[in-house]
Motif scaffolding. Structure first.
Motif, PDB file in Angstrom:
ATOM      1  N   GLU A 215       0.699  -1.313   0.431  1.00 49.74           N
ATOM      2  CA  GLU A 215      -0.347   0.031  -0.150  1.00 49.74           C
ATOM      3  C   GLU A 215       0.775   1.390   0.077  1.00 49.74           C
ATOM      4  OE1 GLU A 215      -2.121  -0.893   3.549  1.00 49.74           O
ATOM      5  OE2 GLU A 215      -0.502  -0.318   4.077  1.00 49.74           O
ATOM      6  N   GLN A 216       0.502   2.426  -0.724  1.00 48.67           N
ATOM      7  CA  GLN A 216       0.709   3.682  -0.345  1.00 48.67           C
ATOM      8  C   GLN A 216      -0.078   4.909  -0.121  1.00 48.67           C
ATOM      9  OE1 GLN A 216       3.240   4.888  -3.758  1.00 48.67           O
ATOM     10  NE2 GLN A 216       2.877   2.596  -4.788  1.00 48.67           N
ATOM     11  N   GLY A 217       0.625   5.912   0.982  1.00 52.04           N
ATOM     12  CA  GLY A 217      -0.068   7.182   0.635  1.00 52.04           C
ATOM     13  C   GLY A 217       0.611   7.870   1.942  1.00 52.04           C
ATOM     14  N   SER A 218       0.506   9.000   2.652  1.00 47.18           N
ATOM     15  CA  SER A 218       0.439   9.676   3.739  1.00 47.18           C
ATOM     16  C   SER A 218       0.173   8.947   4.911  1.00 47.18           C
ATOM     17  CB  SER A 218      -0.096  11.249   3.799  1.00 47.18           C
ATOM     18  OG  SER A 218      -1.712  11.010   4.265  1.00 47.18           O
ATOM     19  N   HIS A 219       0.923   9.127   6.331  1.00 48.84           N
ATOM     20  CA  HIS A 219       0.339   8.810   7.143  1.00 48.84           C
ATOM     21  C   HIS A 219      -0.753   8.258   7.557  1.00 48.84           C
ATOM     22  CE1 HIS A 219       1.580   7.984  11.604  1.00 48.84           C
ATOM     23  NE2 HIS A 219       1.238   8.720  11.950  1.00 48.84           N
TER      24      HIS A 219
END
Length: 265
Positions: A215-219
């Motif tokens: 998965e990817q994204g901001s905190h």
């Protein structure tokens, strides 16, 4: 910087990275996190061309790293490791290794940015003090700050931080992290970390598992998902709270909770 469908294995039939794709925009901080063995440090090794990809490509400013000379590549990419290498010589020699033609004034400026100047000046011969073989005369935090000063002096366009604070105690980590924050300003940075508290402010967090992007994204975005990052973060938070609870119990049973145990470290 771009990792384009990169696959790699240390053994021919056993891939560590599988079809890994990631864009790191100029000047942004991207963190690579995940369980041990997920392929995080392998990515740094491939970027520095300690190994070459089995398939796919890695490019910096649109140029395939295989088309760059090793000297050019490593002048453009700086790396700070968990255990930074120092050679037997003076403090100044070790910092200047980042750019051998640098003046003494430039070395001092880099050391100040790395929060290293004060402890250097407290050493018997200042910048001309000997560090000993692999920095044996220095603490872990001091060695890391010299490594950061070296990277500041080198002024690379791309920076890789591979578990750069994970071996430090809490007090040393705070000083080193402040120096790293200065080093990362306006610089394309890849942060490889096990301790998730150190990557919360990254522009993008890429979570790896078994060599694949999970998965990817901001905190904040990743905490909203019921995924691996949230699971890892909750586990580390629970472990941290258990340690604090254990320390409080020790202080309480020793009669320290009203005095030394309440002192902030």
């Amino acid at each position: 910087m771009r990792f384009d469908h990169v696959s790699f294995g240390y053994e021919k039939d056993k891939l560590v990275l599988k079809d890994f794709t990631l864009d790191v925009p100029p000047g942004k901080k991207v963190a690579l996190v995940g369980p041990s063995g997920s392929g995080k440090s392998t990515i740094a090794s491939l970027l520095m061309r300690f190994f070459d990809v089995s398939s796919g490509a890695i490019s910096i400013d649109g140029i395939n790293v295989k088309e760059m000379s090793l000297n050019s590549l490593r002048n453009n990419v700086g790396i700070v490791l968990q255990e930074s290498f120092l050679f037997s010589g003076t403090i100044e020699d070790n910092i200047r290794y980042g750019r051998e033609e640098a003046t003494h004034e430039e070395v001092v400026a880099a050391a100040k940015m790395a929060n290293a100047h004060d402890f250097i000046m407290d050493s018997p011969k200042g910048y001309y003090s000997q560090v000993g073989e692999n920095g044996v005369m220095l603490s872990g935090g001091q060695k890391q700050r010299l490594a950061i000063a070296r990277a500041i002096l080198k002024n690379p366009s791309v920076l890789v931080l591979d578990e750069a604070t994970s071996a430090l105690d809490t007090m040393s980590e705070a000083v080193v992290q402040e120096a790293l924050d200065k080093l990362m300003e306006n610089r394309t940075t890849v942060i490889i970390a096990h301790r998730l508290s150190t990557v919360r402010n990254s522009d993008l967090i890429c979570v790896l598992k078994d060599g694949v992007v999970e998965e990817q994204g901001s905190h904040a975005e990743l905490l909203m998902k019921d995924g691996l990052y949230r699971e890892l973060y909750a586990m580390q938070l629970r472990d941290h709270n258990n340690v604090k609870s254990d320390l409080f119990s020790v202080g309480e049973s020793s009669g320290l909770h009203g005095s030394a145990a309440s002192t902030k470290g």
